[in-house]
Every structure is written in C-alpha cells, then in structure tokens.
Write a protein that holds these residues in place. Structure first.
Motif, PDB file in Angstrom:
ATOM      1  N   THR A  92       0.910  -1.278  -0.134  1.00  0.00           N
ATOM      2  CA  THR A  92       0.127   0.067   0.163  1.00  0.00           C
ATOM      3  C   THR A  92       0.746   1.180  -0.096  1.00  0.00           C
ATOM      4  N   SER A  93       2.024   1.096  -0.160  1.00  0.00           N
ATOM      5  CA  SER A  93       3.165   2.321   0.026  1.00  0.00           C
ATOM      6  C   SER A  93       4.429   1.820  -0.446  1.00  0.00           C
ATOM      7  N   ALA A  94       5.092   3.071  -0.975  1.00  0.00           N
ATOM      8  CA  ALA A  94       6.780   2.440  -1.517  1.00  0.00           C
ATOM      9  C   ALA A  94       7.427   1.931  -0.388  1.00  0.00           C
ATOM     10  N   GLU A  95       7.295   2.168   1.008  1.00  0.00           N
ATOM     11  CA  GLU A  95       8.154   1.607   1.977  1.00  0.00           C
ATOM     12  C   GLU A  95       7.699   0.120   2.206  1.00  0.00           C
ATOM     13  N   GLU A  96       6.309  -0.066   2.133  1.00  0.00           N
ATOM     14  CA  GLU A  96       5.838  -1.494   2.213  1.00  0.00           C
ATOM     15  C   GLU A  96       6.386  -2.359   0.982  1.00  0.00           C
ATOM     16  N   LEU A  97       6.310  -1.767  -0.089  1.00  0.00           N
ATOM     17  CA  LEU A  97       6.830  -2.462  -1.402  1.00  0.00           C
ATOM     18  C   LEU A  97       8.117  -2.869  -1.196  1.00  0.00           C
ATOM     19  N   LYS A  98       9.059  -1.821  -0.879  1.00  0.00           N
ATOM     20  CA  LYS A  98      10.420  -2.148  -0.520  1.00  0.00           C
ATOM     21  C   LYS A  98      10.822  -3.015   0.240  1.00  0.00           C
ATOM     22  N   GLN A  99      10.013  -3.066   1.531  1.00  0.00           N
ATOM     23  CA  GLN A  99      10.459  -4.034   2.594  1.00  0.00           C
ATOM     24  C   GLN A  99       9.840  -5.369   2.219  1.00  0.00           C
ATOM     25  N   GLY A 100       8.730  -5.400   1.338  1.00  0.00           N
ATOM     26  CA  GLY A 100       8.086  -6.695   1.022  1.00  0.00           C
ATOM     27  C   GLY A 100       8.971  -7.420   0.131  1.00  0.00           C
ATOM     28  N   PHE A 101       9.653  -6.721  -0.823  1.00  0.00           N
ATOM     29  CA  PHE A 101      10.180  -7.426  -1.882  1.00  0.00           C
ATOM     30  C   PHE A 101      11.482  -7.940  -1.414  1.00  0.00           C
ATOM     31  N   GLY A 102      12.163  -7.199  -0.503  1.00  0.00           N
ATOM     32  CA  GLY A 102      13.302  -7.764   0.075  1.00  0.00           C
ATOM     33  C   GLY A 102      12.989  -8.936   1.055  1.00  0.00           C
ATOM     34  N   ALA A 103      12.071  -8.832   1.653  1.00  0.00           N
ATOM     35  CA  ALA A 103      11.636 -10.187   2.631  1.00  0.00           C
ATOM     36  C   ALA A 103      11.146 -11.357   1.675  1.00  0.00           C
ATOM     37  N   ALA A 104      10.634 -11.113   0.672  1.00  0.00           N
ATOM     38  CA  ALA A 104      10.154 -12.316  -0.169  1.00  0.00           C
ATOM     39  C   ALA A 104      11.380 -12.881  -1.068  1.00  0.00           C
ATOM     40  N   MET A 105      12.224 -12.069  -1.411  1.00  0.00           N
ATOM     41  CA  MET A 105      13.675 -12.626  -1.916  1.00  0.00           C
ATOM     42  C   MET A 105      14.409 -13.455  -0.940  1.00  0.00           C
ATOM     43  N   LEU A 109      15.319 -17.557  -0.778  1.00  0.00           N
ATOM     44  CA  LEU A 109      16.728 -17.913  -0.556  1.00  0.00           C
ATOM     45  C   LEU A 109      16.749 -18.724   0.487  1.00  0.00           C
ATOM     46  N   ARG A 110      16.026 -18.775   1.534  1.00  0.00           N
ATOM     47  CA  ARG A 110      16.242 -19.609   2.637  1.00  0.00           C
ATOM     48  C   ARG A 110      15.534 -20.853   2.222  1.00  0.00           C
ATOM     49  N   ALA A 111      14.369 -20.923   1.615  1.00  0.00           N
ATOM     50  CA  ALA A 111      13.469 -22.092   1.276  1.00  0.00           C
ATOM     51  C   ALA A 111      13.948 -22.898   0.403  1.00  0.00           C
ATOM     52  N   ASP A 112      14.451 -22.022  -0.852  1.00  0.00           N
ATOM     53  CA  ASP A 112      14.669 -22.786  -2.026  1.00  0.00           C
ATOM     54  C   ASP A 112      15.968 -22.733  -2.740  1.00  0.00           C
ATOM     55  N   ALA A 113      16.919 -22.669  -1.715  1.00  0.00           N
ATOM     56  CA  ALA A 113      18.359 -22.390  -2.006  1.00  0.00           C
ATOM     57  C   ALA A 113      18.789 -23.440  -3.192  1.00  0.00           C
ATOM     58  N   ALA A 114      18.243 -24.817  -3.050  1.00  0.00           N
ATOM     59  CA  ALA A 114      18.756 -25.907  -4.099  1.00  0.00           C
ATOM     60  C   ALA A 114      18.222 -25.665  -5.444  1.00  0.00           C
ATOM     61  N   MET A 115      16.980 -25.336  -5.545  1.00  0.00           N
ATOM     62  CA  MET A 115      16.123 -24.927  -6.563  1.00  0.00           C
ATOM     63  C   MET A 115      16.742 -23.778  -7.425  1.00  0.00           C
ATOM     64  N   HIS A 116      17.043 -22.630  -6.859  1.00  0.00           N
ATOM     65  CA  HIS A 116      17.803 -21.817  -7.418  1.00  0.00           C
ATOM     66  C   HIS A 116      19.161 -22.296  -8.155  1.00  0.00           C
ATOM     67  N   ARG A 117      19.990 -22.945  -7.273  1.00  0.00           N
ATOM     68  CA  ARG A 117      21.050 -23.327  -7.755  1.00  0.00           C
ATOM     69  C   ARG A 117      20.907 -24.147  -9.005  1.00  0.00           C
ATOM     70  N   LEU A 118      19.876 -25.047  -9.027  1.00  0.00           N
ATOM     71  CA  LEU A 118      19.595 -25.506 -10.262  1.00  0.00           C
ATOM     72  C   LEU A 118      19.412 -24.537 -11.361  1.00  0.00           C
ATOM     73  N   TRP A 119      18.493 -23.509 -11.071  1.00  0.00           N
ATOM     74  CA  TRP A 119      18.107 -22.699 -12.130  1.00  0.00           C
ATOM     75  C   TRP A 119      19.660 -21.934 -12.693  1.00  0.00           C
ATOM     76  N   TYR A 120      20.326 -21.583 -11.893  1.00  0.00           N
ATOM     77  CA  TYR A 120      21.754 -21.001 -12.258  1.00  0.00           C
ATOM     78  C   TYR A 120      22.600 -22.005 -13.139  1.00  0.00           C
ATOM     79  N   ALA A 192      20.656 -14.441   4.012  1.00  0.00           N
ATOM     80  CA  ALA A 192      19.493 -14.086   3.638  1.00  0.00           C
ATOM     81  C   ALA A 192      18.996 -12.695   4.174  1.00  0.00           C
ATOM     82  N   ASP A 193      19.571 -12.234   5.449  1.00  0.00           N
ATOM     83  CA  ASP A 193      18.958 -11.142   5.924  1.00  0.00           C
ATOM     84  C   ASP A 193      19.755  -9.759   5.002  1.00  0.00           C
ATOM     85  N   ARG A 194      21.034 -10.122   4.929  1.00  0.00           N
ATOM     86  CA  ARG A 194      21.732  -9.259   4.146  1.00  0.00           C
ATOM     87  C   ARG A 194      21.021  -8.855   2.724  1.00  0.00           C
TER      88      ARG A 194
END
Length: 207
Positions: A92-105, A109-120, A192-194
């Motif tokens: 609902t705001s730029a700040e919320e989008l910014k924080q939400g996007f970072g949290a989603a990425m 990363l935490r949940a699907d690291a092996a799958m992302h490694r497969l993509w790369y 993931a936090d970084r």
C-alpha cells in the motif's frame, strides 16, 4: 456432432489431462534429485534412482534429461513469480513494497536455495548447449518482467519514472540474489538477511 464423436473427444481430453498431470508429478519428484546433484552429474537413470519412478517411466514421459530439466525448472519458476506478484498486489506504499520485496527474496533464498542453484546451473549450461537456450531466454524474460512489475509499482507510489531499463533492473537484482545464494550455500550466516536489506536499499536507487 454424433454422440460417439463427442465421447471420443472426452476420452481424448482425459488422456491428455492425465498425461500432463503425470508429467507434473514426475517433474516434482525429479526436481529434488536434480537440485541435489546438478545437471552435469545426473542422468535419467540416476534421477529415477532418487525418485519413486523407474527409468522407463521417466523416459516415457520425457524424451531426455534436457526436456525433464527445463520442464521442471519452468514449473518452479511459475511458483516463484507469483510470490513477488503477491507483494506488488498487497503493498500500500513505497516503503511497504520495498520491505516486502526484500523479505520475499530472502524467504525464497532460505526455502529454495537448492532449486535456485539448479536454475543457475541450467542458465550456465545454456552457454554451451544450444538445446537449453530458448527455454532459458524465455524463463529469464519472465523473471525480468517480474522484477519490472515491482519497479513500475514503486515508481507509481513515488510519482517518479524508473531510472533504468528493465534489463538493467533485472541484472542488478539477479546479481544480488546470485551472490547471496553462493554465500548461503557456503554456509555463511546472515546471507538472507543481508539480501533483504540490500534489495530494500537498491529498489529506490533504480525506481
């Protein structure tokens, strides 16, 4: 149209649906083996040994390892894209989008690291194997479009046009994610936090 023809068409549609469902089921099982071993170290036979299905069954539904791998990665990417679209839709705001996007990425990363490694792994293989390139470029295009939807939404909140092209925006976030993935696979704490913090910091610079 006769009743016989109509019945035949229904049977045909059911057969097609069943085939597609079976392929999806097999791909889900194979993804785990592929993600664990990587493309270069697996064959259909090795994938079968690590799944609940025989080599013959896998070969019936997929012509070769290339088809199985690209199909499986596409299914995974379809799920990943919806995560970020939810962030865009719910912010609902730029700040919320910014924080939400970072949290989603960070969450993927935490949940699907092996799958992302497969993509790369798949994307790197496409540099050498032409059979991968069309699929990789298509998936890359979907990922780029996903990032651009975030950029555009942020620009709408701020009232300022994006400062970069879709290609530059995608390259920037993809680079951050790939670095964080390598750090996480290496066992470095806080990757993931970084990543979440870096993504939140980068978004305003681009949009």
């Amino acid at each position: 149209m006769s009743q016989v023809t109509s019945a035949q068409e229904r049977i045909s549609r059911r057969a097609v649906d069943k085939f597609a469902q079976r392929r999806e089921q097999l791909a889900g099982s194979a993804l785990q083996a592929l993600a664990e071993l990587g493309y270069a170290r697996t064959s259909l036979r090795e994938i079968a040994q690590k799944s609940d299905f025989s080599h013959g069954v896998l070969h019936y539904y997929f012509a070769d390892k290339v088809e199985l791998l690209t199909y499986s990665v596409r299914k995974f990417e379809d799920v990943c894209v919806t995560r970020y679209d939810d962030v865009v839709a719910e912010a609902t705001s730029a700040e919320e989008l910014k924080q939400g996007f970072g949290a989603a990425m960070a969450a993927t990363l935490r949940a699907d690291a092996a799958m992302h490694r497969l993509w790369y792994d798949l994307r790197n293989q496409s540099l050498f194997e032409e059979s991968f390139r069309t699929d990789v470029l298509d998936i890359d295009g979907q990922r780029q479009a996903m990032v651009w939807r975030v950029i555009q939404r942020y620009a709408e909140f701020t009232g300022q046009p994006p400062r970069v092209t879709p290609e530059v925006a995608y390259a920037a976030f993809d680079g951050l994610f790939q670095q964080a993935l390598l750090q996480r696979l290496a066992g470095r704490d806080g990757a993931a936090d970084r990543l979440a913090a870096d993504v939140a910091d980068l978004l305003p610079r681009l949009a």
